[in-house]
Design a protein around this motif. Structure first.
Motif, short mmCIF file in Angstrom:
data_model
loop_
_atom_site.label_atom_id
_atom_site.label_comp_id
_atom_site.label_asym_id
_atom_site.label_seq_id
_atom_site.Cartn_x
_atom_site.Cartn_y
_atom_site.Cartn_z
N VAL A 294 12.32 14.63 47.74
CA VAL A 294 13.25 13.84 47.54
C VAL A 294 15.02 14.57 47.91
O VAL A 294 16.50 13.52 47.93
N ILE A 295 14.60 16.08 47.32
CA ILE A 295 16.26 16.09 48.07
C ILE A 295 16.39 16.19 50.36
O ILE A 295 17.20 15.69 50.44
N ALA A 296 15.29 16.35 50.59
CA ALA A 296 14.81 16.11 52.34
C ALA A 296 15.97 14.28 52.19
O ALA A 296 16.84 14.24 54.00
N GLY A 297 15.52 13.29 51.93
CA GLY A 297 15.87 12.39 51.65
C GLY A 297 17.48 12.44 51.18
O GLY A 297 18.20 11.38 51.99
N PHE A 298 17.80 12.68 50.51
CA PHE A 298 19.33 12.67 50.27
C PHE A 298 19.43 13.55 50.78
O PHE A 298 21.21 12.66 51.47
N LEU A 299 19.92 14.54 51.55
CA LEU A 299 20.95 14.86 52.53
C LEU A 299 20.54 14.88 53.69
O LEU A 299 21.46 14.96 54.34
N LEU A 300 19.68 14.12 54.67
CA LEU A 300 19.44 13.60 55.25
C LEU A 300 20.69 12.25 56.14
O LEU A 300 20.89 11.94 56.43
N THR A 301 20.22 11.71 54.15
CA THR A 301 21.56 10.27 54.43
C THR A 301 22.90 10.87 54.32
O THR A 301 23.17 10.35 55.62
N ALA A 302 23.04 11.81 53.45
CA ALA A 302 24.88 12.39 52.60
C ALA A 302 25.16 13.15 53.85
O ALA A 302 26.68 13.24 54.18
N VAL A 303 24.15 14.39 54.60
CA VAL A 303 25.07 15.24 55.55
C VAL A 303 25.66 14.16 56.67
O VAL A 303 26.55 14.30 57.95
N LYS A 304 25.18 12.95 57.07
CA LYS A 304 25.62 12.19 58.25
C LYS A 304 26.64 11.30 57.54
O LYS A 304 27.43 11.58 58.08
N ASN A 305 27.12 10.83 56.75
CA ASN A 305 28.25 10.09 55.66
C ASN A 305 29.54 11.73 55.48
O ASN A 305 30.29 11.25 55.96
N TRP A 306 28.84 12.42 55.57
CA TRP A 306 29.66 13.81 55.26
C TRP A 306 30.22 14.21 56.56
O TRP A 306 31.53 14.32 57.01
N THR A 307 30.06 14.07 57.99
CA THR A 307 29.78 14.68 59.39
C THR A 307 30.00 13.47 59.53
O THR A 307 30.65 14.01 60.95
N GLY A 308 29.46 12.50 59.96
CA GLY A 308 29.75 11.22 60.96
C GLY A 308 28.91 11.52 62.31
O GLY A 308 28.77 10.94 63.33
N GLY B 152 12.06 22.45 59.92
CA GLY B 152 12.19 21.60 59.98
C GLY B 152 13.60 20.58 59.65
O GLY B 152 14.50 19.67 60.06
N LEU B 153 12.80 20.74 58.30
CA LEU B 153 14.14 20.03 57.48
C LEU B 153 15.29 20.98 57.73
O LEU B 153 16.77 20.35 57.50
N THR B 154 15.13 21.68 57.22
CA THR B 154 16.03 22.97 57.18
C THR B 154 17.60 22.92 58.71
O THR B 154 18.87 23.29 58.75
N ALA B 155 16.09 23.06 59.88
CA ALA B 155 17.12 22.74 61.24
C ALA B 155 17.90 21.81 61.29
O ALA B 155 19.06 21.03 61.97
N ALA B 156 17.50 20.14 61.02
CA ALA B 156 17.79 18.61 60.72
C ALA B 156 19.85 18.26 60.40
O ALA B 156 20.16 18.12 60.39
N ILE B 157 18.91 19.95 59.04
CA ILE B 157 20.38 19.93 58.34
C ILE B 157 21.72 20.31 58.94
O ILE B 157 23.20 20.15 58.67
N PHE B 158 21.15 21.63 59.69
CA PHE B 158 21.79 22.47 59.73
C PHE B 158 22.43 22.16 61.05
O PHE B 158 24.21 22.49 61.51
N GLN B 159 22.29 21.25 62.27
CA GLN B 159 22.42 20.99 63.28
C GLN B 159 24.04 20.05 63.26
O GLN B 159 24.59 20.12 63.66
N PRO B 160 23.95 18.53 62.06
CA PRO B 160 24.90 17.98 62.51
C PRO B 160 25.88 18.97 61.27
O PRO B 160 27.10 18.93 61.89
N ILE B 161 25.46 19.93 60.52
CA ILE B 161 27.23 20.48 59.82
C ILE B 161 27.52 21.32 61.10
O ILE B 161 28.52 21.77 60.76
N ASN B 162 26.46 22.30 61.92
CA ASN B 162 27.44 23.03 63.02
C ASN B 162 27.97 22.37 63.86
O ASN B 162 28.67 22.64 64.79
N GLN B 163 27.19 20.94 64.42
CA GLN B 163 27.77 20.26 65.61
C GLN B 163 29.07 19.94 65.32
O GLN B 163 30.32 20.16 66.14
N VAL B 164 30.00 19.59 63.85
CA VAL B 164 31.31 19.66 63.36
C VAL B 164 32.19 20.40 62.62
O VAL B 164 32.90 20.73 62.18
N LYS B 165 31.19 21.56 62.75
CA LYS B 165 32.09 23.11 62.17
C LYS B 165 32.25 23.09 60.55
O LYS B 165 33.24 23.12 60.28
N GLN B 166 31.14 22.08 60.29
CA GLN B 166 31.50 21.75 58.95
C GLN B 166 31.01 23.01 57.59
O GLN B 166 30.24 22.66 57.05
#
Length: 363
Positions: free
Chosen positions: A37-51, A94-108
């Motif tokens: 559930v955390i995976a589903g939530f963060l993969l959705t939320a991080v897209k909204n936070w980082t664009g 894989g989940l941690t990498a998938a969350i790290f990548q967009p956060i790192n891309q926009v330095k959020q």
């Protein structure tokens, strides 16, 4: 949960070695159910936070496969536990990498706390398998206790961000709920100390004292969020009650040195009343929003499912504290109510989840 009911209540055979059946159940509920559930939530939320577009399509299917393989293998006990562990840890990497990548891309980097919790959950899950193999003594206990309270910590951290917004946007009248940055900082520090004391030190009186501090600070936070309009909105009062259930867990932990309360009953205040209810409530809400539907109009079955899960938490925690003479029966009733509640959710929401968004947007 249905399989666990069969094993615990009806004594279905389950080939478990190296760990107990209770540890098997706890691992699958924490690192299987809650982390999914955390995976589903963060993969959705991080897209909204980082664009930035998060994992989707074939990549998301691959991540799902890494999650589902160990779940299927562990359904049959522990005979294939280390193959399951290999895929389980690959999923979390894989989940941690998938969350790290967009956060790192926009330095959020304000999301660094979320990444830290994911890394700790990955390490906690690895500790479980190392403990089950006999490589690290006590690894299973630390993994399960730490995993449970890491999930609770993430709920407290994320709840502070989203629940006030949900309340202000959802009650139907203008309101600005109270939030204090100093209180937030105090709760983060207190919770960090609580986690260390609970998992690493294990001194009952110290855990109780920190739990009392968290009870008081989170009660102040909840009081600031309260407005009578939440009781007209199932997807608001359920979140409020879930946070109150976590607070009730802190209360029980604070009272444990004096009243000698059963540890498993106390822990289920957090797991059933807190984690279970907030998961059901959040899934019921975000499914509507992210399929293009009106979040103010959930299916009429939603309050029924939420009430059943709250009743399940009461039978798992409050009723056994009052009378434990037929403890297995209270557990069985709680399990049955959990199963029915999530089955109602599945029947009501599966059609929304398997069809394209009604507004035609991506997702």
């Amino acid at each position: 949960m249905l399989l666990w009911m069969g094993v615990y209540i009806h004594h279905w055979p389950l080939a478990v070695t190296g760990i107990s059946i209770f540890q098997w159940h706890a691992h699958e509920m924490i690192y299987g159910f809650a982390v999914a559930v955390i995976a589903g939530f963060l993969l959705t939320a991080v897209k909204n936070w980082t664009g930035v577009q998060t994992l989707h399509g074939a990549g998301l299917m691959a991540l799902f496969a890494l999650w589902v393989i160990p779940r299927l293998l562990l359904l049959f006990g522990t005979s294939l536990i280390f193959i399951a562990g290999f895929f389980d840890l690959l999923f979390m990497v894989g989940l941690t990498a998938a969350i790290f990548q967009p956060i790192n891309q926009v330095k959020q980097w304000k999301q660094a706390g979320i990444l830290a919790i994911l890394v700790l959950l990955l390490l906690g899950n690895a500790l479980f398998y190392l403990g089950a193999a006999g490589i690290i003594e006590g690894g299973v206990f630390v993994s399960l206790r730490g995993g449970l309270f890491l999930v609770i910590g993430l709920i407290l951290f994320m709840g502070r961000r989203v629940i006030p917004f949900f309340i202000e946007a959802g009650v139907g009248y203008p309101i600005k709920v109270k939030n204090s940055q100093r209180l937030d900082q105090a709760i983060i520090v207190l919770y960090g100390l609580f986690l260390i004391a609970e998992v690493g030190i294990g001194k009952e009186w110290l855990v109780a004292l920190l739990a009392l501090g968290l009870l008081i600070s989170n009660s102040i936070r909840l009081a600031g969020w309260y407005t009578p309009g939440i009781w007209k909105k199932p997807l608001l009062w359920s979140l409020f009650i879930a946070f109150a259930a976590i607070n009730f867990g802190f209360l029980l932990m604070a009272l444990t040195p004096v009243l000698k309360l059963p540890p498993l009953v106390v822990l289920h205040a957090f797991s059933v009343g807190g984690i279970g209810l907030i998961i059901l409530s959040m899934m019921a809400r975000v499914t509507l929003g992210h399929t293009g539907r009106n979040i103010q109009q959930p299916p009429k079955t939603v309050p029924v499912a939420l009430f059943l899960l709250i009743a399940g938490a009461m039978f798992r925690v409050i009723v056994p504290l009052l009378t434990s003479s037929v403890y297995p029966m209270w557990v069985a009733i709680s399990q049955l109510l959990w199963i029915i509640a999530f089955l109602i959710f599945l029947i009501s929401y599966l059609p929304m989840l398997v069809k394209p968004r009604v507004d035609g947007q991506f997702g």
